[in-house]
Design a protein around this motif. Sequence first.
Motif, PDB file in Angstrom:
ATOM      1  N   PHE B  17       1.522  -2.593 -74.107  1.00  0.00           N
ATOM      2  CA  PHE B  17       1.829  -2.506 -72.677  1.00  0.00           C
ATOM      3  C   PHE B  17       0.596  -1.976 -71.972  1.00  0.00           C
ATOM      4  CE2 PHE B  17       6.477  -2.975 -72.709  1.00  0.00           C
ATOM      5  CZ  PHE B  17       6.730  -2.844 -74.075  1.00  0.00           C
ATOM      6  N   PHE B  18       0.262  -2.577 -70.837  1.00  0.00           N
ATOM      7  CA  PHE B  18      -0.814  -2.025 -70.003  1.00  0.00           C
ATOM      8  C   PHE B  18      -0.206  -1.162 -68.917  1.00  0.00           C
ATOM      9  CE2 PHE B  18      -3.236  -5.716 -71.626  1.00  0.00           C
ATOM     10  CZ  PHE B  18      -4.364  -5.042 -72.045  1.00  0.00           C
ATOM     11  N   GLU B  19      -0.782   0.017 -68.715  1.00  0.00           N
ATOM     12  CA  GLU B  19      -0.344   0.854 -67.598  1.00  0.00           C
ATOM     13  C   GLU B  19      -1.013   0.338 -66.332  1.00  0.00           C
ATOM     14  OE1 GLU B  19       1.945   3.067 -67.562  1.00  0.00           O
ATOM     15  OE2 GLU B  19       2.254   2.986 -69.741  1.00  0.00           O
ATOM     16  N   GLY B  45      -2.449 -20.475 -77.736  1.00  0.00           N
ATOM     17  CA  GLY B  45      -1.273 -20.047 -76.987  1.00  0.00           C
ATOM     18  C   GLY B  45      -1.562 -20.109 -75.510  1.00  0.00           C
ATOM     19  N   PRO B  46      -0.519 -20.129 -74.681  1.00  0.00           N
ATOM     20  CA  PRO B  46      -0.725 -20.275 -73.244  1.00  0.00           C
ATOM     21  C   PRO B  46      -1.522 -19.121 -72.643  1.00  0.00           C
ATOM     22  CG  PRO B  46       1.587 -19.870 -73.748  1.00  0.00           C
ATOM     23  CD  PRO B  46       0.893 -20.037 -75.050  1.00  0.00           C
ATOM     24  N   SER B  47      -2.168 -19.396 -71.533  1.00  0.00           N
ATOM     25  CA  SER B  47      -2.974 -18.384 -70.858  1.00  0.00           C
ATOM     26  C   SER B  47      -2.112 -17.176 -70.494  1.00  0.00           C
ATOM     27  CB  SER B  47      -3.590 -18.990 -69.599  1.00  0.00           C
ATOM     28  OG  SER B  47      -4.387 -18.036 -68.963  1.00  0.00           O
ATOM     29  N   GLY B  48      -2.643 -16.002 -70.762  1.00  0.00           N
ATOM     30  CA  GLY B  48      -1.934 -14.777 -70.395  1.00  0.00           C
ATOM     31  C   GLY B  48      -0.894 -14.334 -71.402  1.00  0.00           C
ATOM     32  N   CYS B  49      -0.863 -14.971 -72.589  1.00  0.00           N
ATOM     33  CA  CYS B  49       0.188 -14.628 -73.557  1.00  0.00           C
ATOM     34  C   CYS B  49      -0.178 -13.412 -74.396  1.00  0.00           C
ATOM     35  CB  CYS B  49       0.494 -15.818 -74.462  1.00  0.00           C
ATOM     36  SG  CYS B  49      -0.804 -16.177 -75.656  1.00  0.00           S
ATOM     37  N   GLY B  50      -1.413 -12.946 -74.289  1.00  0.00           N
ATOM     38  CA  GLY B  50      -1.781 -11.724 -75.013  1.00  0.00           C
ATOM     39  C   GLY B  50      -2.767 -11.933 -76.145  1.00  0.00           C
ATOM     40  N   LYS B  51      -3.452 -13.079 -76.186  1.00  0.00           N
ATOM     41  CA  LYS B  51      -4.407 -13.354 -77.263  1.00  0.00           C
ATOM     42  C   LYS B  51      -5.560 -12.359 -77.242  1.00  0.00           C
ATOM     43  CE  LYS B  51      -5.215 -17.584 -75.785  1.00  0.00           C
ATOM     44  NZ  LYS B  51      -4.335 -17.575 -74.589  1.00  0.00           N
ATOM     45  N   LYS B 215       4.707 -17.911 -74.955  1.00  0.00           N
ATOM     46  CA  LYS B 215       4.210 -17.431 -73.673  1.00  0.00           C
ATOM     47  C   LYS B 215       4.472 -15.935 -73.528  1.00  0.00           C
ATOM     48  CE  LYS B 215       8.267 -18.533 -70.856  1.00  0.00           C
ATOM     49  NZ  LYS B 215       9.146 -19.443 -71.606  1.00  0.00           N
ATOM     50  N   ARG B 216       3.805 -15.333 -72.562  1.00  0.00           N
ATOM     51  CA  ARG B 216       3.845 -13.883 -72.390  1.00  0.00           C
ATOM     52  C   ARG B 216       5.272 -13.376 -72.206  1.00  0.00           C
ATOM     53  NH1 ARG B 216       4.184  -9.885 -69.011  1.00  0.00           N
ATOM     54  NH2 ARG B 216       5.022 -11.271 -67.461  1.00  0.00           N
ATOM     55  N   PRO B 217       5.604 -12.241 -72.803  1.00  0.00           N
ATOM     56  CA  PRO B 217       4.824 -11.482 -73.779  1.00  0.00           C
ATOM     57  C   PRO B 217       4.835 -12.174 -75.139  1.00  0.00           C
ATOM     58  CG  PRO B 217       6.956 -10.432 -73.403  1.00  0.00           C
ATOM     59  CD  PRO B 217       6.908 -11.632 -72.518  1.00  0.00           C
ATOM     60  N   ASP B 262       2.674 -19.735 -68.085  1.00  0.00           N
ATOM     61  CA  ASP B 262       3.275 -18.658 -67.290  1.00  0.00           C
ATOM     62  C   ASP B 262       2.215 -17.636 -66.972  1.00  0.00           C
ATOM     63  OD1 ASP B 262       5.077 -16.965 -66.034  1.00  0.00           O
ATOM     64  OD2 ASP B 262       5.524 -15.918 -67.899  1.00  0.00           O
ATOM     65  N   GLY B 263       1.296 -18.019 -66.116  1.00  0.00           N
ATOM     66  CA  GLY B 263       0.147 -17.220 -65.670  1.00  0.00           C
ATOM     67  C   GLY B 263       0.146 -15.746 -65.948  1.00  0.00           C
ATOM     68  N   ALA B 264      -0.063 -14.957 -64.926  1.00  0.00           N
ATOM     69  CA  ALA B 264      -0.286 -13.529 -65.110  1.00  0.00           C
ATOM     70  C   ALA B 264       1.028 -12.771 -65.254  1.00  0.00           C
ATOM     71  CB  ALA B 264      -1.063 -12.983 -63.922  1.00  0.00           C
TER      72      ALA B 264
HETATM   73  N1  LIG Z   1      -6.354  -4.306 -68.237  1.00  0.00           N
HETATM   74  C1  LIG Z   1      -5.167  -4.873 -67.944  1.00  0.00           C
HETATM   75  N2  LIG Z   1      -4.310  -4.272 -67.100  1.00  0.00           N
HETATM   76  C2  LIG Z   1      -3.122  -4.828 -66.811  1.00  0.00           C
HETATM   77  N3  LIG Z   1      -2.690  -5.984 -67.321  1.00  0.00           N
HETATM   78  C3  LIG Z   1      -3.496  -6.642 -68.159  1.00  0.00           C
HETATM   79  C4  LIG Z   1      -4.770  -6.122 -68.523  1.00  0.00           C
HETATM   80  N4  LIG Z   1      -5.350  -6.984 -69.379  1.00  0.00           N
HETATM   81  C5  LIG Z   1      -4.480  -7.994 -69.524  1.00  0.00           C
HETATM   82  N5  LIG Z   1      -3.366  -7.794 -68.812  1.00  0.00           N
HETATM   83  C6  LIG Z   1      -2.177  -8.667 -68.779  1.00  0.00           C
HETATM   84  O1  LIG Z   1      -1.730  -8.828 -70.096  1.00  0.00           O
HETATM   85  C7  LIG Z   1      -1.408 -10.182 -70.359  1.00  0.00           C
HETATM   86  C8  LIG Z   1      -2.169 -10.676 -71.586  1.00  0.00           C
HETATM   87  O2  LIG Z   1      -3.555 -10.749 -71.267  1.00  0.00           O
HETATM   88  P1  LIG Z   1      -4.610 -11.381 -72.255  1.00  0.00           P
HETATM   89  O3  LIG Z   1      -5.935 -11.177 -71.661  1.00  0.00           O
HETATM   90  O4  LIG Z   1      -4.384 -10.838 -73.616  1.00  0.00           O
HETATM   91  O5  LIG Z   1      -4.205 -12.916 -72.201  1.00  0.00           O
HETATM   92  P2  LIG Z   1      -4.848 -14.169 -72.974  1.00  0.00           P
HETATM   93  O6  LIG Z   1      -3.804 -14.716 -73.862  1.00  0.00           O
HETATM   94  O7  LIG Z   1      -6.125 -13.778 -73.593  1.00  0.00           O
HETATM   95  O8  LIG Z   1      -5.079 -15.191 -71.775  1.00  0.00           O
HETATM   96  P3  LIG Z   1      -6.288 -16.268 -71.573  1.00  0.00           P
HETATM   97  O9  LIG Z   1      -6.003 -17.400 -72.484  1.00  0.00           O
HETATM   98  O10 LIG Z   1      -6.147 -16.662 -70.159  1.00  0.00           O
HETATM   99  O11 LIG Z   1      -7.559 -15.573 -71.874  1.00  0.00           O
HETATM  100  C9  LIG Z   1      -1.761 -10.970 -69.127  1.00  0.00           C
HETATM  101  O12 LIG Z   1      -0.570 -11.360 -68.521  1.00  0.00           O
HETATM  102  C10 LIG Z   1      -2.541 -10.032 -68.251  1.00  0.00           C
HETATM  103  O13 LIG Z   1      -2.160 -10.169 -66.908  1.00  0.00           O
END
Ligand SMILES: Nc1ncnc2c1ncn2[C@@H]1O[C@H](COP(=O)(O)OP(=O)(O)OP(=O)(O)O)[C@@H](O)[C@H]1O
Lengths: 267, 278
Positions: B17-19, B45-51, B215-217, B262-264
Motif C-alpha cells: 500500500f502506498f501512503e 500485466g496491465p498498466s498500473g497493476c503493480g509490476k 489488473k490493479r491491485p 484500469d489506469g491509476a
Molecule cells: N509513490 C506512489 N504513491 C502512490 N501511489 C503509487 C506510487 N507508486 C505507484 N503508485 C500506484 O500504485 C499502482 C501500481 O504502480 P506501479 O508503478 O507498480 O504500476 P506498473 O504495473 O509498473 O504500471 P506501468 O506498466 O504503467 O509501469 C498504480 O496504480 C500507481 O498509481
Amino acid sequence: MSDAKPVRTDTLTWKLLPALPFVALIAGWSIYWLIARPPVGTLPPAWAVTEALWQLAADGELLQNTLASLGRLLLGTTVGVVTGVVGGFLVGLNRRAADFLNPLVVFFNAISGIVWLPLMIGWLGIGTALVVFLIWNTVFFLVFQNTVLGVRLVPPVLEQSVETLGGSRLHIILNVTLPGALPYILSGIRSGLGFGWRALIAAELVGATVGLGQMIFRAAEFHRADIIIAGCLVIGLLGVLMDRYLLAPIEKHTIERWGLVTPSRGI
Amino acid sequence: MDATSPDKIIVEGFQHFFETADGPVQATGLIDLKIPAAEFVTLVGPSGCGKTTLLKAIAGFITPTRGRIVCDGKTVTGPGRDRGVVFQELAILPWRTVRRNIGHGLEIAGVPKAERERTVARLVALTGLKGFEDRYPHELSGGMRQRVAVARTWAADPDIILMDEPFAAVDAMTRLTLQEELASLTFSTRKTVFFITHSVDEAVFLADRVLVMSKRPGRIKASIEVPRRKAGGRDWESFTTDPEMQAICEQVLRLVRDERMDGAARPGETPDPLKEAS
Ligand SMILES: Nc1ncnc2c1ncn2[C@@H]1O[C@H](COP(=O)(O)OP(=O)(O)OP(=O)(O)O)[C@@H](O)[C@H]1O
Ligand SMILES: [Mg+2]
C-alpha cells in the motif's frame, strides 16, 4: 552543443551589442548635462568622471581601494559559499536537521543585513572581521536556500541507481547529489556575489579605512560626485567581469556541458 | 529460511500500500513468488497493476506493507550490488560520459582502469554505442540513453538483474539484437533475471517462465513455463517459426487481454486487506 548555436551570436556585432545601452546612457547623460548644466557637485559630466577615474588610477588610490574591497568580497563570499553549501546539504539530505535548523535560518534571515551593524561594531570592532561578517551574512542565506532546493530536486532514481551499483552514501552525495544540485548552487552563488557587493560597500562605509565603499563615503563628504560615480562604475564593471570570467566559465564546463541548463548567450 | 534453498528470490505474502494524502492506495494484491537461481522470469500485466512496485520491493527500495522478500536466503532490507536494476525511467547520470556511466559500477568496486576499459569496450560494442563513448547523455537519443542504462547494469555483473521495460524506448532493430544478446548472455552466465515488459512476444522470447498479473491491485494470475532455452540462447528467426512458441504467445496474449486496462489507483477504494488475503 556548439553546432546548435546560431552563427550570428558569435559575430563581432552581436558581441558588442550589449554595450549599446551603456553607450546610450552615457550619451543621454552628456546631452542632459550640456542642456541643463547642473552643479558639478550634484551631477558632473561624463568627461569629469573619466578624468576623476584617471586621476584615481594614476595615483594608485583606485588600485589600493579595489584590491582591499575585492579581498574582503572574496573572503566573505568564500566563507558564505562553503558554509551555505555544507548547511544546505545537511538540511537538504536530512529531515531531522531540516526540522531543527529551518526555524533558526528563517529567523536570522529576517534580520540579516545592515541591522546587525550597531551590534557587530561592538562585538567585532571596526575592521575586516566586521565587513566579512556582513558579506557572509548575505551570501550564506542565498547559497543555503538554493542548495537546499537543489539537493531536494535531484531525482531520487539517480541516487537509487547508483545505490544498486554498490555506491556508498558518501559516494552518492559527491557523485550524484552534488553535481545534480549544482545548477541551483551556482545560481545561489551568482545572487550571493551580487548582493555580496552591496553588503560590502555598505559595510565599508563604516567598517573600513580603505576600500571602494570608503572611497565613495569620503568623496561624499567633499561633494565629489565625480569620484562617487567613478566608484560606482568600477563596482559595476567588476561585477560584470566576475560574472563573465569567473561564474560563466564554471557554468560552461559543468552544468552547460552536461545539458542541465541550456547554454546562456553570455553578456 | 533455509539458505540452501534453490530459490534465488522468494516473495512471501507480499502486499503493498502506498501512503498518500488521501489515505492508503493498494498497489498490489497478495503475491507469492519463487524464482530459482538462473531462471529468467518475465512479468506482463496491465498498466498500473503493480509490476514496478514488486520490482522495487525486490530491489530493496520499497519496504513491503505486508510479507517479505528473501534473496539468497537473506531478507531484503535495502538495495545492494547483488541486485542490478534497470529502471523504467531513465536513471543514468547526465554529468558522466557514456564511458564513465557504463564503468560506474566497476569504478565503485575498485576494478583497475585497464580492466574496466575492456569491459566497457565490450558492452559499448554490444549495445551499439561505438563512437559515442565520450558523449554526455544529453547528446544521445532516447534509445541510446536507455542502452547506456542497460550496459551499466550488465557491466556491474550482478547475480540478479531486475529490468523494468528496459527496451521500451529502443528502436525495433536494436531491440532484436539486445533481446538475443540478453537471452544468451544471461543463459551462459546463469543470471537470475526478473524482467517487466508490455510486449507479449518479448516476454515469451526471453523467458523460462512468463508471469501474468491481473489488473490493479495485481496478483499473479498465471505462470506459464516456456520450454528450456537451448545452449546458445534463442534467435528471433527460429522463435517466430516455432509453432510451440507461437502457441505460448497466443496463450499469454489471451490472458493479458482478459485484464481490462484500469489506469491509476484511486485512493479510498482500498479493499479490506484481510479479505483480500484469504
Ligand atoms: N509513490 C506512489 N504513491 C502512490 N501511489 C503509487 C506510487 N507508486 C505507484 N503508485 C500506484 O500504485 C499502482 C501500481 O504502480 P506501479 O508503478 O507498480 O504500476 P506498473 O504495473 O509498473 O504500471 P506501468 O506498466 O504503467 O509501469 C498504480 O496504480 C500507481 O498509481
Ligand atoms: Mg511500471
